[in-house]
Design an enzyme around this catalytic site. Structure first.
Site, PDB file in Angstrom:
ATOM      1  N   ALA A 107       0.846  -1.203   0.000  1.00 16.09           N
ATOM      2  CA  ALA A 107       0.000   0.000   0.000  1.00 16.09           C
ATOM      3  C   ALA A 107       0.878   1.249   0.000  1.00 16.09           C
ATOM      4  CB  ALA A 107      -0.993  -0.007   1.160  1.00 16.09           C
ATOM      5  N   HIS A 108       1.760   1.319  -0.973  1.00 19.98           N
ATOM      6  CA  HIS A 108       2.591   2.506  -1.184  1.00 19.98           C
ATOM      7  C   HIS A 108       3.116   2.502  -2.615  1.00 19.98           C
ATOM      8  CE1 HIS A 108       5.738  -0.433   0.381  1.00 19.98           C
ATOM      9  NE2 HIS A 108       6.211  -0.088  -0.797  1.00 19.98           N
TER      10      HIS A 108
END
Ligand code: TYD
Length: 140
Positions: free
Chosen positions: A55-56
């Site tokens: 999640a980046h």
């Protein structure tokens, strides 16, 4: 790489050496199977069932992601298109270019996610907020 697309990310077949009844060896070499100079290797393990990682996005970092054991899913997102890859073969790697949001989930029990990275760890290379990521991509 603000204008990179999920279609710039591909599955790479690694070298595979098979010995009868003795198992297998897969090999990655800079400039050969790995299309960048790897400066760092890290691996994720003991990820609890149902948990997700990543999640980046990264601004400069290239990565080759391998399911060294077990399986998991990697969802790539360039701000317009999403593609999900199931990684479940230790002789395949997913090449992820910079400027792509990635989420890893559906880890099988005992799975190991091996990552070769083009740079040493740099917290400033991360974009951890999705809205910021979208802004970054739009300003490309
Ligand atoms: P993080 O990148 O947030 O994990 P993921 O995105 O896979 O869920 O990293 C988790 C922690 O580990 C964070 O505190 C930073 C640290 N870390 C390093 O120190 N060096 C590294 O090379 C990596 C990948 C993480």
């Amino acid at each position: 790489m603000k204008n990179s697309k999920v279609y710039d990310c591909t599955m790479v077949e690694l070298d595979r050496h098979h010995s009868n009844r003795k198992g297998n060896i897969s090999v990655m070499e800079n400039g050969k199977t790995v299309p960048f100079q790897a400066k760092r290797l890290y691996y994720l393990y003991d990820v609890p069932g149902g948990e997700s990682r990543g999640a980046h996005g990264h601004k400069q970092l290239y990565q080759l992601i391998i399911a060294a054991s077990g399986s998991f899913s990697v969802t790539l997102d360039d701000g317009e298109v999403k593609r999900t890859f199931l990684l479940n073969r230790p002789y395949q790697g997913l090449m992820v270019v910079p400027g792509i949001w990635r989420t890893l989930d559906d880890f099988s029990s005992g799975s190991v996610c091996l990552v070769l990275a083009s740079e040493q760890y740099d917290a400033d290379d991360y974009i951890r907020n999705y809205d910021e990521f979208l802004k970054y991509k739009k300003n490309g």
